[in-house]
Design a protein around this motif. Structure first.
Motif, PDB file in Angstrom:
ATOM      1  N   LYS A  36      16.936  12.222  16.573  1.00 54.77           N
ATOM      2  CA  LYS A  36      17.164  13.166  17.686  1.00 54.77           C
ATOM      3  C   LYS A  36      15.864  13.659  18.310  1.00 54.77           C
ATOM      4  CE  LYS A  36      21.522  13.028  16.571  1.00 54.77           C
ATOM      5  NZ  LYS A  36      21.833  11.662  16.281  1.00 54.77           N
ATOM      6  N   VAL A  37      14.957  12.740  18.532  1.00 52.64           N
ATOM      7  CA  VAL A  37      13.683  13.041  19.175  1.00 52.64           C
ATOM      8  C   VAL A  37      13.630  12.283  20.502  1.00 52.64           C
ATOM      9  CG1 VAL A  37      12.482  11.176  17.962  1.00 52.64           C
ATOM     10  CG2 VAL A  37      11.191  13.085  18.857  1.00 52.64           C
ATOM     11  N   THR A  38      13.022  12.884  21.498  1.00 53.22           N
ATOM     12  CA  THR A  38      12.919  12.232  22.797  1.00 53.22           C
ATOM     13  C   THR A  38      11.484  11.801  23.038  1.00 53.22           C
ATOM     14  OG1 THR A  38      14.694  13.597  23.656  1.00 53.22           O
ATOM     15  CG2 THR A  38      13.266  12.527  25.263  1.00 53.22           C
ATOM     16  N   ILE A  39      11.321  10.517  23.329  1.00 53.52           N
ATOM     17  CA  ILE A  39      10.016   9.981  23.697  1.00 53.52           C
ATOM     18  C   ILE A  39      10.186   9.375  25.089  1.00 53.52           C
ATOM     19  CG2 ILE A  39       8.133   8.426  23.084  1.00 53.52           C
ATOM     20  CD1 ILE A  39       9.407   8.266  20.255  1.00 53.52           C
ATOM     21  N   PRO A  40       9.565   9.961  26.105  1.00 55.44           N
ATOM     22  CA  PRO A  40       9.704   9.424  27.455  1.00 55.44           C
ATOM     23  C   PRO A  40       9.250   7.957  27.526  1.00 55.44           C
ATOM     24  CG  PRO A  40       8.641  11.570  27.492  1.00 55.44           C
ATOM     25  CD  PRO A  40       8.716  11.151  26.052  1.00 55.44           C
ATOM     26  N   ASP A  41       9.997   7.154  28.288  1.00 50.75           N
ATOM     27  CA  ASP A  41       9.678   5.730  28.411  1.00 50.75           C
ATOM     28  C   ASP A  41       8.238   5.487  28.826  1.00 50.75           C
ATOM     29  OD1 ASP A  41      12.234   5.059  27.649  1.00 50.75           O
ATOM     30  OD2 ASP A  41      12.935   4.605  29.682  1.00 50.75           O
ATOM     31  N   GLU A  42       7.729   6.319  29.741  1.00 52.21           N
ATOM     32  CA  GLU A  42       6.357   6.113  30.210  1.00 52.21           C
ATOM     33  C   GLU A  42       5.332   6.371  29.098  1.00 52.21           C
ATOM     34  OE1 GLU A  42       7.649  10.271  31.338  1.00 52.21           O
ATOM     35  OE2 GLU A  42       8.500   8.299  31.658  1.00 52.21           O
ATOM     36  N   LYS A  43       5.690   7.165  28.118  1.00 50.63           N
ATOM     37  CA  LYS A  43       4.790   7.400  26.980  1.00 50.63           C
ATOM     38  C   LYS A  43       4.887   6.265  25.967  1.00 50.63           C
ATOM     39  CE  LYS A  43       3.859  12.166  27.286  1.00 50.63           C
ATOM     40  NZ  LYS A  43       3.322  13.266  26.566  1.00 50.63           N
ATOM     41  N   ILE A  44       6.097   5.728  25.782  1.00 51.33           N
ATOM     42  CA  ILE A  44       6.289   4.645  24.810  1.00 51.33           C
ATOM     43  C   ILE A  44       5.372   3.478  25.125  1.00 51.33           C
ATOM     44  CG2 ILE A  44       7.920   2.931  23.915  1.00 51.33           C
ATOM     45  CD1 ILE A  44      10.129   5.051  24.417  1.00 51.33           C
ATOM     46  N   ALA A  45       5.290   3.121  26.396  1.00 49.43           N
ATOM     47  CA  ALA A  45       4.466   1.981  26.803  1.00 49.43           C
ATOM     48  C   ALA A  45       2.989   2.181  26.477  1.00 49.43           C
ATOM     49  CB  ALA A  45       4.643   1.730  28.295  1.00 49.43           C
ATOM     50  N   GLY A  46       2.552   3.424  26.375  1.00 49.91           N
ATOM     51  CA  GLY A  46       1.148   3.704  26.111  1.00 49.91           C
ATOM     52  C   GLY A  46       0.816   3.976  24.650  1.00 49.91           C
ATOM     53  N   LEU A  47       1.786   3.794  23.763  1.00 52.86           N
ATOM     54  CA  LEU A  47       1.550   4.051  22.336  1.00 52.86           C
ATOM     55  C   LEU A  47       1.052   2.768  21.673  1.00 52.86           C
ATOM     56  CD1 LEU A  47       4.744   6.156  21.578  1.00 52.86           C
ATOM     57  CD2 LEU A  47       2.436   6.993  22.049  1.00 52.86           C
ATOM     58  N   PRO A  48      -0.234   2.708  21.339  1.00 56.79           N
ATOM     59  CA  PRO A  48      -0.788   1.456  20.835  1.00 56.79           C
ATOM     60  C   PRO A  48      -0.576   1.192  19.344  1.00 56.79           C
ATOM     61  CG  PRO A  48      -2.522   3.081  21.062  1.00 56.79           C
ATOM     62  CD  PRO A  48      -1.260   3.719  21.570  1.00 56.79           C
ATOM     63  N   THR A  49      -0.369   2.245  18.562  1.00 56.73           N
ATOM     64  CA  THR A  49      -0.321   2.088  17.103  1.00 56.73           C
ATOM     65  C   THR A  49       0.797   2.937  16.498  1.00 56.73           C
ATOM     66  OG1 THR A  49      -1.806   3.946  16.710  1.00 56.73           O
ATOM     67  CG2 THR A  49      -2.843   1.770  16.984  1.00 56.73           C
ATOM     68  N   PRO A  50       1.166   2.651  15.252  1.00 54.92           N
ATOM     69  CA  PRO A  50       2.128   3.518  14.575  1.00 54.92           C
ATOM     70  C   PRO A  50       1.661   4.977  14.521  1.00 54.92           C
ATOM     71  CG  PRO A  50       2.003   1.445  13.414  1.00 54.92           C
ATOM     72  CD  PRO A  50       0.899   1.433  14.460  1.00 54.92           C
ATOM     73  N   ARG A  51       0.371   5.217  14.327  1.00 55.18           N
ATOM     74  CA  ARG A  51      -0.132   6.602  14.300  1.00 55.18           C
ATOM     75  C   ARG A  51       0.144   7.293  15.631  1.00 55.18           C
ATOM     76  NH1 ARG A  51      -3.880   9.176  11.187  1.00 55.18           N
ATOM     77  NH2 ARG A  51      -4.837   7.216  10.501  1.00 55.18           N
ATOM     78  N   ALA A  52      -0.114   6.595  16.732  1.00 58.12           N
ATOM     79  CA  ALA A  52       0.122   7.172  18.052  1.00 58.12           C
ATOM     80  C   ALA A  52       1.605   7.487  18.244  1.00 58.12           C
ATOM     81  CB  ALA A  52      -0.371   6.226  19.142  1.00 58.12           C
ATOM     82  N   MET A  53       2.482   6.611  17.756  1.00 56.21           N
ATOM     83  CA  MET A  53       3.918   6.865  17.875  1.00 56.21           C
ATOM     84  C   MET A  53       4.317   8.073  17.035  1.00 56.21           C
ATOM     85  SD  MET A  53       7.232   4.393  17.382  1.00 56.21           S
ATOM     86  CE  MET A  53       7.032   3.603  18.981  1.00 56.21           C
ATOM     87  N   LEU A  54       3.830   8.160  15.809  1.00 53.23           N
ATOM     88  CA  LEU A  54       4.151   9.307  14.956  1.00 53.23           C
ATOM     89  C   LEU A  54       3.618  10.604  15.560  1.00 53.23           C
ATOM     90  CD1 LEU A  54       3.529   7.809  11.409  1.00 53.23           C
ATOM     91  CD2 LEU A  54       5.725   8.512  12.379  1.00 53.23           C
TER      92      LEU A  54
END
Length: 85
Positions: free
Chosen positions: A56-74
């Motif tokens: 139940k977390v929201t990650i905007p699509d425009e941010k997803i594309a810019g997440l280069p690593t698992p750390r950045a996603m977390l």
């Protein structure tokens, strides 16, 4: 607030399309680029969609594309969870 761990992320990544069988997701992957883990942008988006559904977390699509690593996603997930609480 539910904290999402690297192990949670690993489980979702293992279930998503794009996993390169030669990549050991159990290794030290936190700063390894998704591309090097065998995940293209579609697989990263699928990973984010499952995390959004299950946690139940929201990650905007425009941010997803810019997440280069698992750390950045977390980090983005934790930021989103903190903003929601």
């Amino acid at each position: 607030m539910t904290d999402i761990t690297l192990d949670d992320l690993r489980r979702v990544m293992a279930a998503c399309a794009g996993a390169d069988e030669s990549v050991d997701l159990d290794g030290d992957i936190i700063d390894v680029p998704f591309e090097d883990l065998g995940y293209d942008s579609l697989a990263v988006m699928e990973t984010a969609a499952i995390l959004e559904r299950d946690y139940k977390v929201t990650i905007p699509d425009e941010k997803i594309a810019g997440l280069p690593t698992p750390r950045a996603m977390l980090d983005e997930i934790r930021h989103s969870l903190a903003a929601a609480s």
